[in-house]
Design a protein around this motif. Structure first.
Motif, PDB file in Angstrom:
ATOM      1  N   TYR A  77      -1.662  13.980   2.777  1.00 32.04           N
ATOM      2  CA  TYR A  77      -2.363  12.828   3.534  1.00 32.04           C
ATOM      3  C   TYR A  77      -3.935  12.663   3.096  1.00 32.04           C
ATOM      4  O   TYR A  77      -4.634  11.965   2.653  1.00 32.04           O
ATOM      5  CB  TYR A  77      -1.955  12.243   4.716  1.00 32.04           C
ATOM      6  CG  TYR A  77      -0.686  11.787   4.954  1.00 32.04           C
ATOM      7  CD1 TYR A  77      -0.290  10.836   4.042  1.00 32.04           C
ATOM      8  CD2 TYR A  77       0.055  12.193   5.951  1.00 32.04           C
ATOM      9  CE1 TYR A  77       1.017   9.990   4.165  1.00 32.04           C
ATOM     10  CE2 TYR A  77       1.243  11.322   6.159  1.00 32.04           C
ATOM     11  CZ  TYR A  77       1.756  10.399   5.361  1.00 32.04           C
ATOM     12  OH  TYR A  77       2.879   9.763   5.734  1.00 32.04           O
ATOM     13  N   LEU A  93      -4.943  12.808  -0.514  1.00 31.35           N
ATOM     14  CA  LEU A  93      -4.967  11.285  -0.944  1.00 31.35           C
ATOM     15  C   LEU A  93      -6.020  10.613  -0.479  1.00 31.35           C
ATOM     16  O   LEU A  93      -6.910   9.752  -0.894  1.00 31.35           O
ATOM     17  CB  LEU A  93      -3.659  10.689  -0.293  1.00 31.35           C
ATOM     18  CG  LEU A  93      -3.364   9.072  -0.816  1.00 31.35           C
ATOM     19  CD1 LEU A  93      -3.077   9.166  -2.323  1.00 31.35           C
ATOM     20  CD2 LEU A  93      -1.975   8.531  -0.068  1.00 31.35           C
ATOM     21  N   ARG A 108      -9.312   8.217  -2.013  1.00 33.46           N
ATOM     22  CA  ARG A 108      -9.570   6.969  -1.514  1.00 33.46           C
ATOM     23  C   ARG A 108     -11.192   6.903  -1.246  1.00 33.46           C
ATOM     24  O   ARG A 108     -11.758   6.122  -1.496  1.00 33.46           O
ATOM     25  CB  ARG A 108      -8.964   6.664  -0.240  1.00 33.46           C
ATOM     26  CG  ARG A 108      -7.428   6.342  -0.451  1.00 33.46           C
ATOM     27  CD  ARG A 108      -6.819   5.724   0.695  1.00 33.46           C
ATOM     28  NE  ARG A 108      -5.361   5.288   0.519  1.00 33.46           N
ATOM     29  CZ  ARG A 108      -4.435   5.942   1.156  1.00 33.46           C
ATOM     30  NH1 ARG A 108      -4.652   7.012   2.197  1.00 33.46           N
ATOM     31  NH2 ARG A 108      -3.334   5.549   0.937  1.00 33.46           N
ATOM     32  N   GLY A 115      -5.190   7.624   7.310  1.00 34.11           N
ATOM     33  CA  GLY A 115      -5.430   6.585   6.211  1.00 34.11           C
ATOM     34  C   GLY A 115      -6.391   5.592   6.564  1.00 34.11           C
ATOM     35  O   GLY A 115      -7.087   5.152   5.690  1.00 34.11           O
ATOM     36  N   GLN A 130     -10.199   4.625   4.954  1.00 38.50           N
ATOM     37  CA  GLN A 130     -10.629   3.261   4.489  1.00 38.50           C
ATOM     38  C   GLN A 130     -11.870   2.665   5.215  1.00 38.50           C
ATOM     39  O   GLN A 130     -12.653   1.973   4.504  1.00 38.50           O
ATOM     40  CB  GLN A 130      -9.477   2.294   4.539  1.00 38.50           C
ATOM     41  CG  GLN A 130      -8.384   2.607   3.914  1.00 38.50           C
ATOM     42  CD  GLN A 130      -8.180   1.962   2.378  1.00 38.50           C
ATOM     43  OE1 GLN A 130      -9.311   1.622   2.170  1.00 38.50           O
ATOM     44  NE2 GLN A 130      -7.347   2.238   1.801  1.00 38.50           N
ATOM     45  N   GLU A 172       7.225   4.217   5.260  1.00 40.53           N
ATOM     46  CA  GLU A 172       6.281   4.307   4.236  1.00 40.53           C
ATOM     47  C   GLU A 172       6.031   2.984   3.453  1.00 40.53           C
ATOM     48  O   GLU A 172       4.818   2.724   2.988  1.00 40.53           O
ATOM     49  CB  GLU A 172       7.080   5.153   3.184  1.00 40.53           C
ATOM     50  CG  GLU A 172       7.007   6.686   3.494  1.00 40.53           C
ATOM     51  CD  GLU A 172       5.682   7.274   3.930  1.00 40.53           C
ATOM     52  OE1 GLU A 172       4.454   6.932   3.131  1.00 40.53           O
ATOM     53  OE2 GLU A 172       5.299   7.870   5.072  1.00 40.53           O
ATOM     54  N   LYS A 173       6.897   1.850   3.712  1.00 36.72           N
ATOM     55  CA  LYS A 173       6.583   0.718   3.326  1.00 36.72           C
ATOM     56  C   LYS A 173       5.309  -0.119   3.878  1.00 36.72           C
ATOM     57  O   LYS A 173       4.469  -0.594   3.127  1.00 36.72           O
ATOM     58  CB  LYS A 173       7.767  -0.262   3.082  1.00 36.72           C
ATOM     59  CG  LYS A 173       7.545  -1.897   2.428  1.00 36.72           C
ATOM     60  CD  LYS A 173       8.698  -2.836   2.650  1.00 36.72           C
ATOM     61  CE  LYS A 173       8.344  -3.822   1.707  1.00 36.72           C
ATOM     62  NZ  LYS A 173       7.158  -4.451   2.405  1.00 36.72           N
ATOM     63  N   LYS A 219       3.202   1.371   5.328  1.00 34.99           N
ATOM     64  CA  LYS A 219       2.028   2.223   5.218  1.00 34.99           C
ATOM     65  C   LYS A 219       1.346   1.971   3.835  1.00 34.99           C
ATOM     66  O   LYS A 219       0.074   1.805   3.513  1.00 34.99           O
ATOM     67  CB  LYS A 219       2.249   3.772   5.273  1.00 34.99           C
ATOM     68  CG  LYS A 219       2.346   4.276   6.545  1.00 34.99           C
ATOM     69  CD  LYS A 219       2.835   5.682   6.585  1.00 34.99           C
ATOM     70  CE  LYS A 219       3.022   6.215   7.834  1.00 34.99           C
ATOM     71  NZ  LYS A 219       3.590   7.582   8.165  1.00 34.99           N
ATOM     72  N   THR A 220       2.242   1.473   2.898  1.00 36.31           N
ATOM     73  CA  THR A 220       1.799   1.135   1.513  1.00 36.31           C
ATOM     74  C   THR A 220       0.999  -0.219   1.501  1.00 36.31           C
ATOM     75  O   THR A 220      -0.043  -0.739   0.982  1.00 36.31           O
ATOM     76  CB  THR A 220       2.682   0.959   0.574  1.00 36.31           C
ATOM     77  OG1 THR A 220       3.406   2.433   0.444  1.00 36.31           O
ATOM     78  CG2 THR A 220       2.499   0.688  -0.946  1.00 36.31           C
ATOM     79  N   ASP A 221       2.042  -1.121   2.298  1.00 34.97           N
ATOM     80  CA  ASP A 221       1.441  -2.684   2.385  1.00 34.97           C
ATOM     81  C   ASP A 221      -0.024  -2.493   3.212  1.00 34.97           C
ATOM     82  O   ASP A 221      -0.706  -3.542   2.766  1.00 34.97           O
ATOM     83  CB  ASP A 221       2.213  -3.367   3.232  1.00 34.97           C
ATOM     84  CG  ASP A 221       3.871  -3.676   2.475  1.00 34.97           C
ATOM     85  OD1 ASP A 221       3.690  -3.508   1.261  1.00 34.97           O
ATOM     86  OD2 ASP A 221       4.406  -4.020   3.305  1.00 34.97           O
ATOM     87  N   GLN A 276      -2.314  -0.141   3.049  1.00 35.67           N
ATOM     88  CA  GLN A 276      -3.468   0.350   2.037  1.00 35.67           C
ATOM     89  C   GLN A 276      -3.782  -1.052   1.114  1.00 35.67           C
ATOM     90  O   GLN A 276      -4.865  -0.945   0.504  1.00 35.67           O
ATOM     91  CB  GLN A 276      -2.948   1.315   1.083  1.00 35.67           C
ATOM     92  CG  GLN A 276      -2.773   2.792   2.240  1.00 35.67           C
ATOM     93  CD  GLN A 276      -3.920   3.032   3.027  1.00 35.67           C
ATOM     94  OE1 GLN A 276      -5.116   2.703   2.698  1.00 35.67           O
ATOM     95  NE2 GLN A 276      -3.429   3.532   4.197  1.00 35.67           N
ATOM     96  N   LEU A 277      -2.814  -1.580   0.667  1.00 31.27           N
ATOM     97  CA  LEU A 277      -3.121  -2.758  -0.111  1.00 31.27           C
ATOM     98  C   LEU A 277      -3.667  -3.885   0.539  1.00 31.27           C
ATOM     99  O   LEU A 277      -4.637  -4.724  -0.205  1.00 31.27           O
ATOM    100  CB  LEU A 277      -1.750  -3.502  -0.554  1.00 31.27           C
ATOM    101  CG  LEU A 277      -0.753  -2.557  -1.712  1.00 31.27           C
ATOM    102  CD1 LEU A 277       0.666  -3.323  -1.807  1.00 31.27           C
ATOM    103  CD2 LEU A 277      -1.456  -2.428  -2.983  1.00 31.27           C
TER     104      LEU A 277
END
Length: 205
Positions: free
Chosen positions: A43, A46, A50, A86, A90, A171-172, A174-176, A178-179
């Motif tokens: 993480y 990553l 970012r 994360g 950001q 994880e879904k 978490k991806t959403d 970041q989007l």
């Protein structure tokens, strides 16, 4: 409380120092924080990418810069963070650019959450140690005026609704999340923090 804040400030880092600390630890296969694991290190890697990207792409709007430069006092934004977080990855580059554009009205300092548990315990979110947490300190008076975090309202709603509907943070989402940050382009962080600073300026807090 003052002594807890003072201790965290004494052990805090500038943005550049924080970035170097995280990078140096990664070179040793480590992340910041008490817990060490392969996933946390991944993480952190990553998040390095970012933050490098955001430092190049984040723009602070002229109205925001104008309001920051017209603050009637000088402030410290003391941020509780960790390299694996994360949300922090950001948000920190935005805070740094806001501070750099504030005509020295804002001094950004970053303290590691796990090294400042006594301070973190004063700023829990739903009884959890969620980060980043920004503590706004008036330099002249040496007092805490406000706090913000761990994420903008829109991102918080996204997470809350998903957990309500599916009962997990996976994880879904978490991806959403970041989007969501990618689409928002840092606007919400800027607007919410400037609203806090304006409320302090006009004694609405």
């Amino acid at each position: 409380m003052k002594s807890i804040v003072a201790k965290a400030l004494f052990n805090s880092h500038s943005y550049i120092e924080y970035r170097k600390l995280v990078t140096d630890l990664l070179s040793e296969g480590k992340s910041t924080g008490n817990e060490q694991s392969e996933s946390l290190t991944n993480y952190s890697k990553l998040n390095e990418a970012r933050m490098n990207r955001l430092e190049k792409t984040v723009k602070i709007s002229e109205p925001i810069i104008d309001k920051l430069q017209k603050l009637n006092n000088h402030y410290i934004w003391l941020v509780l963070s960790e390299g694996w977080c994360g949300d922090a990855a950001q948000i920190l580059p935005i805070l740094n650019k806001m501070a750099l554009n504030s005509n020295k009205k804002i001094d950004l300092r970053i303290a590691l959450r796990d090294e400042n548990d006594d301070l973190m315990s004063q700023y829990l979110t739903n009884n959890g140690r969620a980060i980043p947490k920004i503590i706004v300190i008036c330099k002249e008076a040496g007092i805490v005026r406000a706090d913000w975090g761990p994420r903008p309202k829109g991102a918080t709603e996204l997470m809350t609704n998903y957990k309500r509907d599916f009962g997990v943070i996976d994880e879904k989402i978490k991806t959403d999340l970041q989007l969501w940050y990618l689409a928002d382009k840092g606007v919400s962080v800027q607007e919410e923090l400037v609203e806090i600073m304006e409320n302090i300026k006009y004694n609405r807090l």
